[in-house]
Write an enzyme that holds these catalytic residues in place. Structure first.
Site, short mmCIF file in Angstrom:
data_model
loop_
_atom_site.label_atom_id
_atom_site.label_comp_id
_atom_site.label_asym_id
_atom_site.label_seq_id
_atom_site.Cartn_x
_atom_site.Cartn_y
_atom_site.Cartn_z
N CYS A 1 40.73 49.47 35.41
CA CYS A 1 40.87 49.74 36.84
C CYS A 1 42.26 50.29 37.15
O CYS A 1 42.68 51.28 36.56
CB CYS A 1 40.55 48.48 37.64
SG CYS A 1 40.42 48.75 39.43
N GLU B 1 33.95 49.64 33.60
CA GLU B 1 34.29 48.26 33.97
C GLU B 1 33.06 47.55 34.53
O GLU B 1 32.25 48.13 35.25
CB GLU B 1 35.39 48.31 35.04
CG GLU B 1 35.83 46.97 35.59
CD GLU B 1 36.80 47.10 36.74
OE1 GLU B 1 37.45 46.10 37.07
OE2 GLU B 1 36.91 48.21 37.33
N LYS C 1 42.10 41.99 31.07
CA LYS C 1 42.96 42.63 32.07
C LYS C 1 44.14 41.73 32.40
O LYS C 1 43.98 40.54 32.68
CB LYS C 1 42.14 42.93 33.33
CG LYS C 1 42.88 43.76 34.36
CD LYS C 1 41.98 44.10 35.54
CE LYS C 1 42.70 45.01 36.52
NZ LYS C 1 41.87 45.33 37.71
#
Length: 537
Positions: A405, A282, A355
């Site tokens: 994440c 990320e 995301k």
């Protein structure tokens, strides 16, 4: 004095409970035992409480200690990397633990109100008490995963990944594991509470049913819920190990960029197959893609061309929506040596994932909390959400569904990518998580996150690869076993060959619906029974 000793015992059990969510310091084989036994201490205390008020206080005290110990690493992210003063950072951890503890506390209060102590005098009534306890606990675990976008870290289901109970995950998911674990804990508590003669076999009825559930889980764990699809995919998982204190430092960004470029472009080791996919963590590039000069993207494209591979990396994107309005996303993009440079610079590559489940305070600002976010030194902190369904990345024979994440905490949100696209695209054959856990230093957070990824693999019967900045970078098979991993806080490249899988588990079809129906039926019946009883405290 007796009350103080009891409170200290509950606090100690809560602290030990916090150790049961990932190996270290406890060994993996012991986690499920510790999870059930410490939770049984709470069940015993709550279900025997003289009134609902005491049951609530006992549950809150146990859970507050457990969350404080289990989430201590948030202090590091707020103080060491976020720049928040130590007292405020410690207070933030305590405040979060106190809030999260409301959920198990209320679960205990509900179970105690629905099942006063005198209800458990007969064997089948004791089974009923264990079911109500399990249903109450599971309901509030689900609410904790849902309310205010949810924070389901330390769900008790993650504590039994290395036990036969995990065999239920492809059927009922993590909340189903929570239900069974809570039932087992109540059964252990019942053994401690029962005063019947040892020769009375009925004394062990709840415990016997708990054993049957565990044995059934072992049997379910033998089922192959998915089958191989296509040729295995050789991959390289890159772990740059850029310290969080350096990652967003403008003077050190070039060094971080060069480190990732060098790791991605390492020559093949002896016997290592040429990678078809190079996966980076990320926010490998800690600025928007549009802020980088063209030669940076050309260097990355040259690596892809030289390695004859597709590169997938986490990068913040600055793009425009259909109406021309600016849109900022925490994303993964993929490209190869033939991808037009303009597409990469503009963030319009065909393979892109945005995301969708953002972190409160870290990636979006909840209403009324701008003052708190302004106190923290967190860059790139206000993103737009991605769509609920985004197609997997097609790389050779495989289709890779990404999450970023802590998105892998939310199992139901990963399921759409497993299903065929209504427009004709096939479902994902493997999962990939890219993370930057550098915010949490060398703490339990890394190992807890790996346990979460393992359970997602078991639920979906899909392999998962994780590429992280500081750890844990790993390859997990479709049964949740870690096949290979890099040591945390060391820069390196992990070469793996991943076999994609196809086929849908019962959980992939129905998500949490089945366990929520079960919980709803039990609690509805319990409420009906309670309404027919004389009022109790």
């Amino acid at each position: 004095m007796r009350r103080l000793r009891a409170g200290a015992g509950l606090a100690a059990a809560g602290a030990l409970h916090a150790l049961s969510f990932a190996p270290g310091p406890l060994p993996a084989w012991s986690l499920a035992w510790v999870q059930v036994l410490t939770l049984s201490v709470l069940a015993y205390a709550v279900l025997a409480a003289p009134a609902g008020k005491q049951a609530w206080r006992r549950g809150w005290g146990f859970a507050c200690v457990s969350f404080t110990v289990g989430l201590y690493w948030l202090y590091i992210s707020m103080h060491q990397y976020g720049g928040l003063a130590a007292p405020l950072a410690a207070g933030g951890v305590l405040a979060l633990a106190a809030f999260l503890a409301l959920f198990p506390a209320t679960a205990g209060w509900l179970a105690r109100r629905l099942c006063p102590p005198q209800l458990g005098s007969q064997p089948w009534r004791r089974v009923w008490v264990a079911l109500v306890w399990a249903a109450s606990w599971t309901l509030f675990e689900w609410l904790r995963a849902t309310v205010m976008t949810g924070f389901p870290w330390l769900n008790i289901g993650y504590g039994v990944v290395d036990s036969p109970i995990a065999g239920w995950a492809p059927v009922l998911g993590v909340h189903g594991l929570a239900f069974i674990t809570a039932f087992c804990a109540a059964a252990v508590a019942d053994l401690a509470a029962t005063r019947a003669a040892p020769s009375d076999a009925r004394r062990a009825l709840p415990a016997g049913l708990a054993v049957l559930l565990v044995v059934a889980g072992a049997g379910l764990g033998l089922i192959a819920w998915s089958r191989p699809a296509g040729a295995p995919l050789p991959m390289r998982l890159v772990q740059g190990n850029v310290e969080q204190s350096q990652k967003f430092n403008p003077a050190l960004m070039q060094a971080g960029l060069e480190r990732h470029l060098g790791l991605s472009n390492l020559p093949l080791r002896e016997g290592e197959p040429a990678a078809e996919l190079i996966l980076l963590p990320e926010t490998v590039l800690p600025v928007f893609q549009s802020q980088l000069p063209p030669q940076v993207w050309q260097a990355w494209r040259d690596v892809a061309a030289g390695q004859h591979a597709t590169i997938a990396m986490g990068v913040p994107l600055d793009t425009r929506d259909a109406q021309g309005r600016p849109r900022y996303t925490n994303s993964v993009i993929a490209f190869d040596g033939q991808t037009p440079l303009r597409d990469i610079q503009q963030g319009t590559t065909p393979m892109r994932y945005d995301k969708q489940h953002l972190v409160p305070w870290g990636e979006f600002v909840p209403p009324g909390f701008r003052w708190f976010v302004d106190m923290l030194n967190i860059p790139l902190g206000d993103f737009d959400r991605g769509a609920a369904y985004q197609p997997p990345f097609a790389v050779k024979d495989q289709r890779v569904a990404f999450n970023i994440c802590y998105e892998d905490l939310f199992g139901p949100e990963l399921l759409p990518a497993l299903h065929a696209n209504p427009k004709g695209g096939a479902g994902a054959t493997m999962l990939a998580n890219v993370s930057n856990l550098g915010w949490f230093g060398d703490t339990w957070a890394l190992r807890q996150h790996l346990q979460i990824g393992r359970l997602r693999s078991i639920e979906t019967a899909r392999p998962m690869v994780t590429a992280t900045n500081t750890g844990i970078t790993a390859s997990i098979d479709a049964r949740g076993q870690v096949l290979a991993q890099l040591p945390p806080h060391q820069a390196g490249v992990l070469p793996v060959v991943v076999q994609g899988m196809t086929g849908l588990t019962p959980y992939a079809y129905g998500g949490d619906a089945s366990v929520l129906v079960l919980v709803g039926l039990i609690l509805a019946l319990a409420l009906w029974r309670a309404a027919r009883r004389p009022s109790s405290p």
